[in-house]
Design an enzyme around this catalytic site. Structure first.
Site, PDB file in Angstrom:
ATOM      1  N   GLY A   1       3.835  13.612  -0.874  1.00 52.49           N
ATOM      2  CA  GLY A   1       2.658  12.882  -0.415  1.00 52.49           C
ATOM      3  C   GLY A   1       2.005  12.039  -1.495  1.00 52.49           C
ATOM      4  O   GLY A   1       0.879  11.592  -1.338  1.00 52.49           O
TER       5      GLY A   1
ATOM      6  N   GLU B   1       3.207  23.633   0.439  1.00 59.73           N
ATOM      7  CA  GLU B   1       1.818  23.692   0.908  1.00 59.73           C
ATOM      8  C   GLU B   1       1.458  25.113   1.340  1.00 59.73           C
ATOM      9  O   GLU B   1       0.319  25.553   1.169  1.00 59.73           O
ATOM     10  CB  GLU B   1       1.602  22.667   2.040  1.00 59.73           C
ATOM     11  CG  GLU B   1       1.561  21.250   1.474  1.00 59.73           C
ATOM     12  CD  GLU B   1       2.137  20.169   2.361  1.00 59.73           C
ATOM     13  OE1 GLU B   1       2.320  20.401   3.568  1.00 59.73           O
ATOM     14  OE2 GLU B   1       2.434  19.072   1.835  1.00 59.73           O
TER      15      GLU B   1
ATOM     16  N   GLU C   1      11.985  20.351  -2.986  1.00 62.92           N
ATOM     17  CA  GLU C   1      10.813  19.493  -2.851  1.00 62.92           C
ATOM     18  C   GLU C   1       9.939  19.636  -4.090  1.00 62.92           C
ATOM     19  O   GLU C   1       9.103  20.554  -4.155  1.00 62.92           O
ATOM     20  CB  GLU C   1      10.006  19.896  -1.611  1.00 62.92           C
ATOM     21  CG  GLU C   1      10.742  19.700  -0.305  1.00 62.92           C
ATOM     22  CD  GLU C   1       9.781  19.451   0.860  1.00 62.92           C
ATOM     23  OE1 GLU C   1      10.010  18.478   1.589  1.00 62.92           O
ATOM     24  OE2 GLU C   1       8.799  20.188   1.008  1.00 62.92           O
TER      25      GLU C   1
ATOM     26  N   HIS D   1       7.342  26.297   2.471  1.00 58.90           N
ATOM     27  CA  HIS D   1       6.935  24.946   2.050  1.00 58.90           C
ATOM     28  C   HIS D   1       5.898  25.067   0.939  1.00 58.90           C
ATOM     29  O   HIS D   1       5.076  25.997   0.946  1.00 58.90           O
ATOM     30  CB  HIS D   1       6.352  24.182   3.245  1.00 58.90           C
ATOM     31  CG  HIS D   1       6.161  22.732   2.942  1.00 58.90           C
ATOM     32  ND1 HIS D   1       5.077  22.273   2.245  1.00 58.90           N
ATOM     33  CD2 HIS D   1       6.942  21.656   3.190  1.00 58.90           C
ATOM     34  CE1 HIS D   1       5.191  20.956   2.095  1.00 58.90           C
ATOM     35  NE2 HIS D   1       6.310  20.559   2.660  1.00 58.90           N
TER      36      HIS D   1
ATOM     37  N   ASN E   1       9.029  16.667   8.928  1.00 58.86           N
ATOM     38  CA  ASN E   1       7.982  17.687   8.887  1.00 58.86           C
ATOM     39  C   ASN E   1       6.667  16.981   9.196  1.00 58.86           C
ATOM     40  O   ASN E   1       6.109  16.293   8.344  1.00 58.86           O
ATOM     41  CB  ASN E   1       7.952  18.333   7.496  1.00 58.86           C
ATOM     42  CG  ASN E   1       6.824  19.341   7.355  1.00 58.86           C
ATOM     43  OD1 ASN E   1       6.129  19.637   8.331  1.00 58.86           O
ATOM     44  ND2 ASN E   1       6.642  19.855   6.150  1.00 58.86           N
ATOM     45  N   TRP E   2       6.214  17.147  10.435  1.00 66.99           N
ATOM     46  CA  TRP E   2       5.011  16.424  10.861  1.00 66.99           C
ATOM     47  C   TRP E   2       3.742  17.060  10.301  1.00 66.99           C
ATOM     48  O   TRP E   2       2.649  16.510  10.473  1.00 66.99           O
ATOM     49  CB  TRP E   2       4.957  16.364  12.395  1.00 66.99           C
ATOM     50  CG  TRP E   2       6.090  15.595  13.015  1.00 66.99           C
ATOM     51  CD1 TRP E   2       7.108  14.924  12.349  1.00 66.99           C
ATOM     52  CD2 TRP E   2       6.358  15.387  14.409  1.00 66.99           C
ATOM     53  NE1 TRP E   2       7.963  14.333  13.237  1.00 66.99           N
ATOM     54  CE2 TRP E   2       7.534  14.600  14.520  1.00 66.99           C
ATOM     55  CE3 TRP E   2       5.727  15.793  15.579  1.00 66.99           C
ATOM     56  CZ2 TRP E   2       8.072  14.219  15.758  1.00 66.99           C
ATOM     57  CZ3 TRP E   2       6.261  15.403  16.813  1.00 66.99           C
ATOM     58  CH2 TRP E   2       7.417  14.626  16.893  1.00 66.99           C
ATOM     59  N   LYS E   3       3.853  18.213   9.703  1.00 69.50           N
ATOM     60  CA  LYS E   3       2.690  18.924   9.138  1.00 69.50           C
ATOM     61  C   LYS E   3       1.575  19.030  10.191  1.00 69.50           C
ATOM     62  O   LYS E   3       1.873  19.182  11.366  1.00 69.50           O
ATOM     63  CB  LYS E   3       2.238  18.238   7.840  1.00 69.50           C
ATOM     64  CG  LYS E   3       3.415  18.093   6.861  1.00 69.50           C
ATOM     65  CD  LYS E   3       3.021  17.667   5.478  1.00 69.50           C
ATOM     66  CE  LYS E   3       4.271  17.541   4.612  1.00 69.50           C
ATOM     67  NZ  LYS E   3       3.972  17.208   3.218  1.00 69.50           N
TER      68      LYS E   3
ATOM     69  N   SER F   1       8.191  12.194  -0.709  1.00 69.70           N
ATOM     70  CA  SER F   1       8.061  10.743  -0.626  1.00 69.70           C
ATOM     71  C   SER F   1       9.373  10.020  -0.318  1.00 69.70           C
ATOM     72  O   SER F   1       9.657   8.964  -0.887  1.00 69.70           O
ATOM     73  CB  SER F   1       7.427  10.188  -1.910  1.00 69.70           C
ATOM     74  OG  SER F   1       6.129  10.729  -2.091  1.00 69.70           O
TER      75      SER F   1
ATOM     76  N   GLY G   1       8.127  13.891   5.140  1.00 67.31           N
ATOM     77  CA  GLY G   1       6.764  14.114   5.602  1.00 67.31           C
ATOM     78  C   GLY G   1       6.200  12.843   6.215  1.00 67.31           C
ATOM     79  O   GLY G   1       6.490  12.492   7.357  1.00 67.31           O
ATOM     80  N   GLY G   2       5.411  12.118   5.440  1.00 70.10           N
ATOM     81  CA  GLY G   2       4.689  10.927   5.925  1.00 70.10           C
ATOM     82  C   GLY G   2       5.540   9.952   6.730  1.00 70.10           C
ATOM     83  O   GLY G   2       5.126   9.513   7.815  1.00 70.10           O
TER      84      GLY G   2
HETATM   85  P1  13P Z   1       6.105  13.405   2.019  1.00 70.53           P
HETATM   86  O1  13P Z   1       7.397  12.797   2.550  1.00 70.53           O
HETATM   87  O2  13P Z   1       4.900  12.951   2.778  1.00 70.53           O
HETATM   88  O3  13P Z   1       5.999  13.273   0.538  1.00 70.53           O
HETATM   89  O4  13P Z   1       6.191  14.987   2.335  1.00 70.53           O
HETATM   90  C1  13P Z   1       7.329  15.679   1.959  1.00 70.53           C
HETATM   91  C2  13P Z   1       7.281  17.029   2.518  1.00 70.53           C
HETATM   92  O5  13P Z   1       6.454  17.851   2.106  1.00 70.53           O
HETATM   93  C3  13P Z   1       8.232  17.395   3.577  1.00 70.53           C
HETATM   94  O6  13P Z   1       8.233  18.753   3.829  1.00 70.53           O
END
Ligand code: 13P
Length: 250
Positions: free
Chosen positions: A173, A97, A167, A95, A9-11, A213, A234-235
Protein backbone atom coordinates in the site's frame (compact mmCIF):
# COMPACT_ATOMS: atom_id res chain seq x y z
CA UNK A 1 5.16 -26.41 -14.30
CA UNK A 2 3.51 -24.16 -11.71
CA UNK A 3 0.38 -22.30 -12.82
CA UNK A 4 0.67 -18.73 -11.56
CA UNK A 5 -2.05 -17.61 -9.17
CA UNK A 6 -3.19 -14.01 -9.33
CA UNK A 7 -5.36 -13.25 -6.32
CA UNK A 8 -7.07 -10.00 -5.42
CA UNK A 9 -7.13 -9.17 -1.73
CA UNK A 10 -9.94 -6.65 -1.49
CA UNK A 11 -9.25 -6.10 2.23
CA UNK A 12 -11.96 -4.05 4.02
CA UNK A 13 -13.15 -2.24 0.89
CA UNK A 14 -16.29 -2.01 -1.25
CA UNK A 15 -19.94 -2.61 -0.42
CA UNK A 16 -22.17 -5.32 -1.77
CA UNK A 17 -23.18 -3.77 -5.15
CA UNK A 18 -19.59 -2.79 -5.97
CA UNK A 19 -18.22 -6.12 -4.79
CA UNK A 20 -20.61 -8.12 -6.96
CA UNK A 21 -20.07 -5.78 -9.92
CA UNK A 22 -16.28 -6.12 -9.59
CA UNK A 23 -16.54 -9.91 -9.47
CA UNK A 24 -18.78 -9.89 -12.55
CA UNK A 25 -16.44 -7.59 -14.44
CA UNK A 26 -13.47 -9.84 -13.67
CA UNK A 27 -15.49 -12.92 -14.62
CA UNK A 28 -16.58 -11.37 -17.93
CA UNK A 29 -13.22 -9.81 -18.74
CA UNK A 30 -11.12 -12.89 -18.10
CA UNK A 31 -9.68 -14.20 -21.35
CA UNK A 32 -10.41 -17.84 -22.17
CA UNK A 33 -6.72 -18.46 -22.82
CA UNK A 34 -5.51 -16.84 -19.56
CA UNK A 35 -2.31 -18.52 -18.40
CA UNK A 36 -2.95 -17.85 -14.75
CA UNK A 37 -5.41 -19.04 -12.17
CA UNK A 38 -7.46 -16.17 -10.78
CA UNK A 39 -9.03 -15.67 -7.36
CA UNK A 40 -10.82 -12.83 -5.60
CA UNK A 41 -10.91 -12.43 -1.83
CA UNK A 42 -13.76 -10.11 -0.81
CA UNK A 43 -14.75 -9.13 2.73
CA UNK A 44 -16.35 -12.17 4.37
CA UNK A 45 -19.92 -10.81 4.37
CA UNK A 46 -19.76 -10.64 0.57
CA UNK A 47 -18.21 -14.06 -0.01
CA UNK A 48 -21.54 -15.68 -0.72
CA UNK A 49 -22.69 -13.02 -3.19
CA UNK A 50 -19.34 -12.93 -4.96
CA UNK A 51 -19.18 -16.74 -5.11
CA UNK A 52 -22.62 -16.78 -6.72
CA UNK A 53 -21.54 -14.17 -9.25
CA UNK A 54 -18.50 -16.18 -10.38
CA UNK A 55 -20.02 -19.67 -10.07
CA UNK A 56 -19.19 -21.82 -13.09
CA UNK A 57 -16.47 -19.42 -14.26
CA UNK A 58 -12.69 -19.67 -13.97
CA UNK A 59 -12.64 -17.18 -11.09
CA UNK A 60 -12.10 -18.77 -7.68
CA UNK A 61 -13.04 -17.21 -4.36
CA UNK A 62 -10.95 -16.87 -1.23
CA UNK A 63 -11.53 -15.55 2.27
CA UNK A 64 -9.19 -13.12 4.01
CA UNK A 65 -9.11 -14.91 7.36
CA UNK A 66 -10.76 -17.68 9.39
CA UNK A 67 -10.73 -19.18 12.87
CA UNK A 68 -9.10 -22.51 13.67
CA UNK A 69 -11.95 -24.11 15.61
CA UNK A 70 -14.59 -26.11 13.73
CA UNK A 71 -17.62 -24.63 15.53
CA UNK A 72 -18.81 -23.46 18.92
CA UNK A 73 -18.89 -20.40 21.12
CA UNK A 74 -16.47 -18.13 19.24
CA UNK A 75 -18.50 -14.98 18.71
CA UNK A 76 -17.73 -13.22 15.48
CA UNK A 77 -15.52 -15.94 14.02
CA UNK A 78 -15.87 -18.11 10.90
CA UNK A 79 -14.71 -21.70 10.48
CA UNK A 80 -13.02 -23.34 7.51
CA UNK A 81 -16.09 -25.43 6.74
CA UNK A 82 -18.26 -22.30 6.65
CA UNK A 83 -15.91 -20.83 4.08
CA UNK A 84 -16.08 -24.07 2.06
CA UNK A 85 -19.84 -23.95 2.36
CA UNK A 86 -20.09 -20.59 0.58
CA UNK A 87 -17.75 -21.70 -2.19
CA UNK A 88 -14.27 -20.67 -1.07
CA UNK A 89 -11.25 -22.46 -2.51
CA UNK A 90 -8.63 -20.28 -0.82
CA UNK A 91 -8.12 -18.52 2.48
CA UNK A 92 -5.45 -15.88 3.10
CA UNK A 93 -3.69 -16.53 6.41
CA UNK A 94 -1.15 -14.49 8.32
CA UNK A 95 -1.45 -11.35 6.24
CA UNK A 96 0.89 -8.72 7.64
CA UNK A 97 -2.08 -6.51 8.52
CA UNK A 98 -3.39 -9.31 10.72
CA UNK A 99 0.06 -9.99 12.17
CA UNK A 100 0.92 -6.34 12.84
CA UNK A 101 -2.42 -4.62 13.46
CA UNK A 102 -4.40 -7.51 14.98
CA UNK A 103 -1.54 -9.24 16.76
CA UNK A 104 -1.65 -12.63 15.04
CA UNK A 105 1.28 -14.88 15.87
CA UNK A 106 2.89 -17.69 13.91
CA UNK A 107 1.13 -20.10 16.25
CA UNK A 108 -2.26 -18.57 15.42
CA UNK A 109 -1.46 -18.84 11.73
CA UNK A 110 -0.34 -22.44 12.17
CA UNK A 111 -3.57 -23.48 13.90
CA UNK A 112 -5.63 -21.85 11.18
CA UNK A 113 -3.48 -23.42 8.46
CA UNK A 114 -3.96 -26.93 9.83
CA UNK A 115 -7.72 -26.40 10.14
CA UNK A 116 -7.92 -24.98 6.61
CA UNK A 117 -6.04 -27.94 5.15
CA UNK A 118 -8.18 -30.41 7.08
CA UNK A 119 -11.29 -28.78 5.59
CA UNK A 120 -9.90 -28.91 2.04
CA UNK A 121 -9.18 -25.19 1.67
CA UNK A 122 -5.94 -24.00 0.08
CA UNK A 123 -4.27 -21.53 2.43
CA UNK A 124 -2.36 -18.55 1.05
CA UNK A 125 0.20 -17.99 3.79
CA UNK A 126 1.80 -14.56 3.93
CA UNK A 127 5.32 -13.88 5.13
CA UNK A 128 7.44 -10.76 4.92
CA UNK A 129 9.71 -8.37 6.75
CA UNK A 130 9.19 -4.78 7.90
CA UNK A 131 11.41 -1.97 6.65
CA UNK A 132 13.34 -1.91 9.93
CA UNK A 133 13.95 -5.66 9.67
CA UNK A 134 15.14 -5.34 6.06
CA UNK A 135 17.46 -2.46 6.98
CA UNK A 136 18.85 -4.51 9.87
CA UNK A 137 19.64 -7.35 7.45
CA UNK A 138 17.06 -9.65 9.06
CA UNK A 139 14.88 -10.45 6.03
CA UNK A 140 16.02 -14.06 5.62
CA UNK A 141 15.67 -14.78 9.36
CA UNK A 142 12.19 -13.26 9.57
CA UNK A 143 10.92 -15.18 6.57
CA UNK A 144 12.54 -18.39 7.87
CA UNK A 145 10.88 -18.01 11.27
CA UNK A 146 7.48 -17.18 9.80
CA UNK A 147 7.71 -20.13 7.42
CA UNK A 148 8.64 -22.71 10.05
CA UNK A 149 6.24 -21.29 12.65
CA UNK A 150 3.29 -21.07 10.27
CA UNK A 151 3.82 -24.45 8.59
CA UNK A 152 4.64 -26.55 11.67
CA UNK A 153 3.20 -30.05 11.39
CA UNK A 154 2.35 -29.73 7.70
CA UNK A 155 3.27 -32.83 5.65
CA UNK A 156 4.91 -32.70 2.23
CA UNK A 157 1.67 -33.79 0.63
CA UNK A 158 -0.29 -31.08 2.46
CA UNK A 159 2.36 -28.49 1.60
CA UNK A 160 1.53 -28.82 -2.11
CA UNK A 161 -1.94 -27.39 -1.27
CA UNK A 162 -0.34 -24.33 0.35
CA UNK A 163 0.42 -21.15 -1.54
CA UNK A 164 3.09 -18.92 -0.03
CA UNK A 165 2.94 -15.18 -0.49
CA UNK A 166 6.02 -13.07 0.07
CA UNK A 167 4.75 -9.62 1.01
CA UNK A 168 7.42 -7.22 2.26
CA UNK A 169 5.50 -5.03 4.72
CA UNK A 170 7.26 -1.89 3.46
CA UNK A 171 5.88 -2.49 -0.04
CA UNK A 172 2.23 -2.91 0.95
CA UNK A 173 0.00 0.00 0.00
CA UNK A 174 3.00 2.30 -0.21
CA UNK A 175 3.56 2.34 -3.97
CA UNK A 176 7.08 1.07 -3.21
CA UNK A 177 7.51 -2.27 -4.92
CA UNK A 178 10.37 -4.61 -4.19
CA UNK A 179 12.56 -4.67 -7.28
CA UNK A 180 12.24 -7.90 -9.27
CA UNK A 181 15.75 -8.80 -8.01
CA UNK A 182 14.87 -8.13 -4.34
CA UNK A 183 11.69 -10.18 -4.63
CA UNK A 184 13.32 -13.01 -6.56
CA UNK A 185 16.10 -13.32 -3.96
CA UNK A 186 13.56 -13.95 -1.18
CA UNK A 187 11.47 -16.25 -3.37
CA UNK A 188 14.55 -18.31 -4.20
CA UNK A 189 15.32 -18.49 -0.45
CA UNK A 190 11.79 -19.69 0.24
CA UNK A 191 12.13 -22.34 -2.49
CA UNK A 192 15.35 -23.50 -0.79
CA UNK A 193 13.64 -23.59 2.61
CA UNK A 194 10.89 -25.75 1.08
CA UNK A 195 13.50 -28.11 -0.28
CA UNK A 196 15.32 -28.37 3.05
CA UNK A 197 12.07 -28.82 5.00
CA UNK A 198 10.46 -31.21 2.47
CA UNK A 199 12.12 -32.31 -0.78
CA UNK A 200 12.83 -30.90 -4.22
CA UNK A 201 9.62 -32.23 -5.72
CA UNK A 202 7.53 -30.41 -3.11
CA UNK A 203 9.68 -27.29 -3.43
CA UNK A 204 9.09 -27.26 -7.18
CA UNK A 205 5.34 -27.75 -6.77
CA UNK A 206 4.56 -25.01 -4.24
CA UNK A 207 3.54 -21.65 -5.66
CA UNK A 208 5.10 -18.54 -4.17
CA UNK A 209 3.25 -15.29 -4.90
CA UNK A 210 4.67 -11.81 -4.55
CA UNK A 211 2.57 -9.05 -2.99
CA UNK A 212 3.19 -5.37 -2.35
CA UNK A 213 2.16 -2.59 -4.73
CA UNK A 214 1.78 -4.89 -7.73
CA UNK A 215 0.38 -2.79 -10.58
CA UNK A 216 -0.19 -3.37 -14.30
CA UNK A 217 3.07 -1.58 -15.11
CA UNK A 218 5.36 -3.61 -12.83
CA UNK A 219 3.60 -7.00 -12.93
CA UNK A 220 5.23 -8.45 -16.06
CA UNK A 221 8.76 -7.92 -14.80
CA UNK A 222 8.01 -9.33 -11.35
CA UNK A 223 6.12 -12.30 -12.77
CA UNK A 224 8.90 -13.13 -15.21
CA UNK A 225 11.24 -14.05 -12.34
CA UNK A 226 11.79 -17.81 -12.16
CA UNK A 227 10.56 -18.20 -8.57
CA UNK A 228 7.64 -15.74 -8.64
CA UNK A 229 4.48 -17.75 -9.30
CA UNK A 230 1.81 -15.12 -9.19
CA UNK A 231 0.74 -12.07 -7.27
CA UNK A 232 -1.36 -11.16 -4.26
CA UNK A 233 -2.76 -7.81 -5.28
CA UNK A 234 -4.29 -5.24 -2.95
CA UNK A 235 -5.15 -1.77 -4.30
CA UNK A 236 -4.96 -2.68 -7.99
CA UNK A 237 -7.38 -5.58 -7.49
CA UNK A 238 -10.23 -3.14 -6.78
CA UNK A 239 -10.36 -2.04 -10.43
CA UNK A 240 -11.32 -4.81 -12.87
CA UNK A 241 -9.28 -3.42 -15.70
CA UNK A 242 -6.09 -3.08 -13.60
CA UNK A 243 -6.52 -6.53 -12.10
CA UNK A 244 -7.16 -8.10 -15.52
CA UNK A 245 -4.07 -6.36 -16.89
CA UNK A 246 -2.03 -8.01 -14.11
CA UNK A 247 -3.59 -11.37 -15.03
CA UNK A 248 -2.65 -10.75 -18.65
CA UNK A 249 0.93 -9.97 -17.59
CA UNK A 250 1.17 -13.47 -16.13
P1 13P B 1 -1.12 -3.45 -2.21
O1 13P B 1 -1.15 -4.15 -3.56
O2 13P B 1 -2.23 -2.46 -2.06
O3 13P B 1 0.24 -2.94 -1.88
O4 13P B 1 -1.47 -4.59 -1.12
C1 13P B 1 -0.76 -5.78 -1.14
C2 13P B 1 -1.37 -6.73 -0.21
O5 13P B 1 -1.31 -6.54 1.01
C3 13P B 1 -2.05 -7.91 -0.75
O6 13P B 1 -2.36 -8.83 0.24
Amino acid sequence: MRTPLIAGNWKMNLHRPEAVALAEAIRDGLKKDAQAEVAVCPPSVYLDGVAQAVRGSAVAVGAQNMYHEANGAFTGELSASMLKDVGCKYVILGHSERRHILGETNQDVNRKLLAALAAGLSPIVCVGETLAQREAGQTADVVWEQFFGSLAGVSAEQATQVVLAYEPVWAIGTGKTATPEQAEAVHADLRKILEVRYNSQTAQAVRIQYGGSVKPDNAAELLSQPNIDGALVGGASLKAEQFLAIVAAA
